[in-house]
Motif scaffolding. Structure first.
Motif, short mmCIF file in Angstrom:
data_model
loop_
_atom_site.label_atom_id
_atom_site.label_comp_id
_atom_site.label_asym_id
_atom_site.label_seq_id
_atom_site.Cartn_x
_atom_site.Cartn_y
_atom_site.Cartn_z
N THR A 1 0.83 -1.21 0.00
CA THR A 1 0.00 0.00 0.00
C THR A 1 0.86 1.26 0.00
O THR A 1 0.34 2.37 0.14
N ASN A 2 2.18 1.09 -0.15
CA ASN A 2 3.08 2.24 -0.22
C ASN A 2 2.86 2.95 -1.55
O ASN A 2 3.02 2.37 -2.62
N GLU A 3 2.50 4.24 -1.48
CA GLU A 3 2.13 4.96 -2.71
C GLU A 3 3.29 5.06 -3.69
O GLU A 3 3.08 4.97 -4.91
N GLN B 1 2.98 3.63 -7.52
CA GLN B 1 3.21 4.46 -8.70
C GLN B 1 4.36 3.89 -9.54
O GLN B 1 4.32 3.93 -10.78
N HIS C 1 -8.34 2.55 -4.91
CA HIS C 1 -7.12 3.12 -5.50
C HIS C 1 -6.48 2.11 -6.45
O HIS C 1 -6.03 2.49 -7.55
#
Length: 357
Positions: free
Chosen positions: A194-196, A200, A344
């Motif tokens: 879940t680390n953005e 990305q 997301h």
């Protein structure tokens, strides 16, 4: 006139009382849905002959409906407009259904055949103690490929999918968790990350894969790969088994970085109306003979240890679909990421799909 009114009121009161008593009796018996059982399952995910045998043995009529994603199944059950006595969600969906109060507890005393399940597939994180679910099938996510169409190349890593020689040769299942998970795994991250920054990074890497992607597809991926319309596919292991049975040129591998190991379990939704038949159906499907026949028909891996012993050696001994402990240790179950993070993931996947067009 007053006497007629009083008599009418008395009749109404008696009728309401009888209705209440009937309702209580039905509730105590766990049954108010007539002599039918409504099963909500994935498409082509049960041997139809087993349904006919269950009906013949029990006298219960099975109404069989299908869904094509956990999200579609969750939405329909949460809406409550349709009654289902049995559903077959995947691990993370079971966790979500537990949290949202969409499931009824299963009475293990009514399912003696539960003893046939391999203990490795019981008491998992998405349903500790198997309070709400019973194992049905399990499998992995990996790569199907046709060596003849890729110049004899074999696959060991997710990263080999980015080979420029595979331009317009890859089919992907149309699933956010599978595709985003592949991107994360290819970078050495968890498929539940879940680390953005990591998400990305995975998205950017997936966008670089798009020249190789022929299409994102549903069930037709099996027909397309077996028919050699593409050389490589990201698929579930059961689909891979079916594809290979149609075209023995193809092979299946779970990449060395790791992947998803998933579990589909039988549950009883809270709107169930025929609890005795629901428990009887679960017990029937866990009979080793029935479970073995179902595994041969569907092509996915059975969690039933005594059914596994009944399967032909070419099935039970195939490590592509019954991997050893070393490979299993590298695999992850999809976590329930919560509504915000799941949304997301879906956004990232939609952006990837738009980039692929």
């Amino acid at each position: 006139m007053k006497q007629l009114v009083r008599a009418f009121i008395a009749v109404i009161a008696i009728a309401l009382a009888l209705m209440y008593v009937t309702s209580v009796l039905n509730s105590e018996q766990g049954y108010s849905g007539g002599n039918t059982l409504t099963v909500y399952n994935w498409g082509d995910y049960i041997d139809p002959e087993l349904i006919a045998e269950f009906e013949q043995e029990t006298g219960v009529k099975v109404i069989y409906q299908t869904f094509d994603s956990n999200e579609a199944m969750l939405t329909k059950i949460a809406q409550g407009g349709t009654t289902f006595d049995i559903a077959v969600p995947s691990d993370y969906a079971i966790s979500k259904m537990r949290e949202e109060g969409l499931l009824l507890p299963i009475d293990h005393s009514q399912i003696p055949n539960l003893s046939h399940i391999d203990p490795r597939f019981m008491d998992l994180s998405f349903d500790p103690g198997n309070v709400y679910s019973v194992p049905y099938f399990w499998g992995t996510v990996g790569i199907v490929y046709n060596p003849e169409l890729v110049g004899g190349k074999t696959f060991r890593s997710w990263n080999e999918l980015w080979d420029p020689d595979l331009r317009n040769q890859i089919l992907l299942v149309d699933g956010a968790r599978e595709v985003i998970g592949m991107g994360l795994n290819s970078l050495g991250y968890s498929l539940n990350d879940t680390n953005e920054e990591h998400l990305q990074e995975a998205k950017r890497k997936l966008e670089r894969l798009t020249p190789n992607v022929k299409a994102l597809v549903g069930d037709e991926i099996k027909m397309l790969l077996a028919g050699e319309e593409a050389a490589v596919g990201l698929v579930w292991s059961g689909d891979a088994s079916e594809i290979i049975s149609e075209n023995e040129k193809l092979d299946y591998v779970v990449p060395e970085e790791g992947s998803n190991v998933w579990f589909d379990n039988m549950v009883i939704p809270k709107t169930a109306r025929n609890l005795p038949a629901a428990h009887a159906f679960i017990n029937f499907m866990l009979d080793p003979e029935h479970a073995a026949r179902n595994a041969e028909y569907v092509g996915y891996s059975t969690p039933n240890k005594d059914a596994l012993a009944l399967l032909p050696e070419e099935i039970s001994g195939d490590k592509r679909f019954y991997p050893d402990e070393e490979l299993l240790s590298k695999l992850e179950v999809y976590d329930n990421l919560g509504k915000r993070m799941l949304a997301h993931y879906n956004e990232l996947f939609l952006e990837f799909k738009m980039h692929s067009k």
